[in-house]
Design an enzyme around this catalytic site. Structure first.
Site, PDB file in Angstrom:
ATOM      1  N   ILE A 243       0.855  -1.193   0.000  1.00 51.56           N
ATOM      2  CA  ILE A 243       0.000   0.000   0.000  1.00 51.56           C
ATOM      3  C   ILE A 243       0.889   1.241   0.000  1.00 51.56           C
ATOM      4  O   ILE A 243       1.725   1.417   0.897  1.00 51.56           O
ATOM      5  CB  ILE A 243      -0.930   0.013   1.219  1.00 51.56           C
ATOM      6  CG1 ILE A 243      -1.815  -1.238   1.225  1.00 51.56           C
ATOM      7  CG2 ILE A 243      -1.793   1.271   1.230  1.00 51.56           C
ATOM      8  CD1 ILE A 243      -2.708  -1.362   2.446  1.00 51.56           C
ATOM      9  N   GLU A 285       2.203  -3.325   5.770  1.00 48.77           N
ATOM     10  CA  GLU A 285       1.212  -3.063   4.724  1.00 48.77           C
ATOM     11  C   GLU A 285       1.498  -3.859   3.462  1.00 48.77           C
ATOM     12  O   GLU A 285       0.993  -3.536   2.382  1.00 48.77           O
ATOM     13  CB  GLU A 285       1.183  -1.562   4.401  1.00 48.77           C
ATOM     14  CG  GLU A 285       2.454  -1.015   3.791  1.00 48.77           C
ATOM     15  CD  GLU A 285       3.486  -0.550   4.819  1.00 48.77           C
ATOM     16  OE1 GLU A 285       4.337   0.259   4.456  1.00 48.77           O
ATOM     17  OE2 GLU A 285       3.411  -1.000   5.982  1.00 48.77           O
TER      18      GLU A 285
END
Length: 387
Positions: A243, A285
């Protein structure tokens, strides 16, 4: 020559009685033989159930084997699934829950407790529409009989095993239920053990925040998938996802919102994958995907579809402000015919290739897919390309 005395009426009656007794004896012997066959079938069913290791196996064998052993017109297995965890578990194990004939997942345990009462008493008797609709998924035709066997374990109602017959006297209120009671007890134990095992497995192999597999699970499956494709000669592709600017999301909107973003991204990625594909949270992430039986070109298409889906997500913070979420993706593919190295090294190199491609995606501007190419003997095909 002396004449034999004629048979008296008493002898005639005695012979008739003996013939009747003999007939009854043969019937009893045949009944014993049939019961012995049923007992052996039941014992085999019981042994098989106790040997099963997964919820999917337990469901499939219960539905198939009980119908065969008891020669029934219909069998269903109703399981209490208040939080829909069983549905998720079975789906992740490759079962198409909606298409599994005879399986009913029920979210309202209270409705079942009303049928069985506090004592958990089985129901044996004629078809009743209000009961058959819940336990068979339909209203059974009049004229038959059914048995509803509650599955209780340690005071908890886990579900019920349900039999239906077109024979109106197959199941009746005062019939002996030794086999049925034992079957429900054995199945209850099997079900409790299996559910506990699945819970333990999910706890140790599932990332609790996102609901997808964790890195430990991925490391196990990576070796299995590499071994499988080497034997089959099929391609295996790996996607590494990250991300973009996730730290900024945490700093701007708070860590709780950041957690929600992680869960949303994981859910959307999983929705674009097949049941046999592997999705895991690799750390922070970062997510990683294994696409079985997937060529390089097909993997790029999947990666771009995932990137595009996340780029178009409409997420908002506590005050309604838009949260921009983007993904960078690295792709690498294994063609077993092009490599000559140990299986352990193959898996490591494949992930390293995808990770390197992800790094290039970040370096070249983010929110894009970069292809590392196909793994060759010790080296990647030199054509790192952005998509």
């Amino acid at each position: 020559m002396p004449a034999f005395p004629k048979e008296t009426p008493q002898l005639d009656d005695l012979n008739t009685s003996l013939c009747i007794l003999e007939s009854h004896l043969f019937e009893l012997i045949d009944c014993v033989r049939q019961n012995d066959i049923k007992l052996h079938r039941f014992q085999r069913l019981e042994t098989n159930l106790l040997a099963l290791n997964s919820l999917r196996e337990l469901v499939e064998h219960t539905l198939h084997d009980t119908r065969s052993v008891f020669e029934l017109n219909q069998v269903t297995l109703l399981l209490v699934d208040e939080k829909q965890e069983l549905r998720k578990c079975l789906s992740e194990d490759g079962m198409q829950v909606e298409k599994q004939h005879g399986l009913i997942l029920h979210t309202d345990v209270g409705a079942l407790e009303k049928v069985f009462g506090k004592g958990g008493h089985a129901y044996l008797g004629p078809h009743q529409s209000e009961k058959s609709a819940i336990f068979f998924g339909q209203i059974l035709a009049d004229g038959g009989s059914m048995a509803l066997l509650p599955l209780y374990r340690r005071g908890r109602l886990l579900g019920s095993l349900n039999f239906a017959s077109n024979d109106p006297v197959r199941f009746c209120e005062h019939m002996a239920t030794d086999f049925l009671d034992r079957l429900s007890s054995v199945l209850s134990v099997c079900l409790e053990n299996t559910l506990n095992f699945e819970l333990l497995r999910r706890t140790s192999l599932i990332d609790t925040l996102t609901g997808v597999n964790n890195r430990r699970f991925f490391d196990q499956r990576l070796g299995e998938e590499v071994d499988r494709v080497i034997r089959s000669g099929e391609c295996l592709s790996c996607l590494f996802l990250d991300i973009d600017h996730f730290k900024s999301i945490n700093d701007t909107f708070g860590h709780q919102t950041g957690d929600r973003v992680l869960a949303e991204v994981a859910g959307h990625v999983r929705s674009l994958l097949r049941n046999n594909d592997v999705l895991a949270r690799y750390g922070g992430e970062e997510f990683v995907v294994l696409l079985g039986v997937t060529s390089e070109q097909r993997a790029l298409e999947v990666a771009e579809r995932i990137r595009s889906r996340i780029a178009h997500l409409e997420l908002s913070g506590k005050e309604g402000e838009a949260i921009p979420v983007r993904l960078s993706v690295g792709v690498a593919t294994l063609n077993p015919s092009l490599v000559d190295m140990s299986e352990g090294l193959i898996g490591t190199r494949l992930v390293e290739m995808a990770d390197s491609a992800l790094y290039q995606a970040k370096k070249s501007g983010r929110n894009r897919v970069v292809n590392a190419g196909v793994l060759f003997s010790g080296e990647t095909k030199s054509r790192m390309t952005a998509c």
